[in-house]
Motif scaffolding. Structure first.
Motif, PDB file in Angstrom:
ATOM      1  N   GLN A  31      83.058  49.708 -20.030  1.00 30.93           N
ATOM      2  CA  GLN A  31      83.554  50.913 -20.684  1.00 30.93           C
ATOM      3  C   GLN A  31      82.563  51.443 -21.717  1.00 30.93           C
ATOM      4  O   GLN A  31      82.452  52.648 -21.904  1.00 30.93           O
ATOM      5  CB  GLN A  31      84.901  50.650 -21.350  1.00 30.93           C
ATOM      6  N   LYS A  36      83.660  57.001 -18.757  1.00 32.19           N
ATOM      7  CA  LYS A  36      84.682  57.452 -17.812  1.00 32.19           C
ATOM      8  C   LYS A  36      85.316  56.298 -17.035  1.00 32.19           C
ATOM      9  O   LYS A  36      86.258  56.506 -16.295  1.00 32.19           O
ATOM     10  CB  LYS A  36      84.092  58.449 -16.815  1.00 32.19           C
ATOM     11  N   ARG A  38      87.732  53.571 -16.154  1.00 27.91           N
ATOM     12  CA  ARG A  38      89.110  53.273 -16.553  1.00 27.91           C
ATOM     13  C   ARG A  38      89.352  51.778 -16.332  1.00 27.91           C
ATOM     14  O   ARG A  38      89.297  51.292 -15.210  1.00 27.91           O
ATOM     15  CB  ARG A  38      90.088  54.092 -15.723  1.00 27.91           C
ATOM     16  N   ARG A  40      91.447  48.794 -15.778  1.00 28.46           N
ATOM     17  CA  ARG A  40      92.777  48.605 -15.208  1.00 28.46           C
ATOM     18  C   ARG A  40      93.366  47.234 -15.532  1.00 28.46           C
ATOM     19  O   ARG A  40      94.378  46.835 -14.984  1.00 28.46           O
ATOM     20  CB  ARG A  40      92.718  48.819 -13.702  1.00 28.46           C
TER      21      ARG A  40
END
Length: 75
Positions: A31, A36, A38, A40
């Protein structure tokens, strides 16, 4: 449980804990590199390649090659 099997169980449990810490650190690093991305989360499953690993191990899913947005970003 005999002593040898107990030691093996403890080694596997310790490896799972290190694997989970490594997975969170890797997610944070990805990150930081790509805003961008994501994250999870981290999940545990009995994958054959990871089962009974006595060292930190993980499977990293970066996206789906067939996804219209994620796919092109993988190359």
């Amino acid at each position: 449980m005999d002593g040898g099997r107990h030691q093996e169980h403890l080694a596997i449990a310790a490896a799972h804990a290190r694997s989970q810490a490594f997975a969170f650190a890797l997610g944070d690093a990805l990150q930081a590199i790509r805003k961008k991305v994501r994250f999870r989360g981290v999940r545990q499953a009995a994958f054959g390649v990871l089962k009974e690993a006595q060292m930190p191990a993980l499977v990293l899913e970066l996206g789906y090659i067939t996804h219209p947005t994620e796919g092109p970003q993988l190359f």
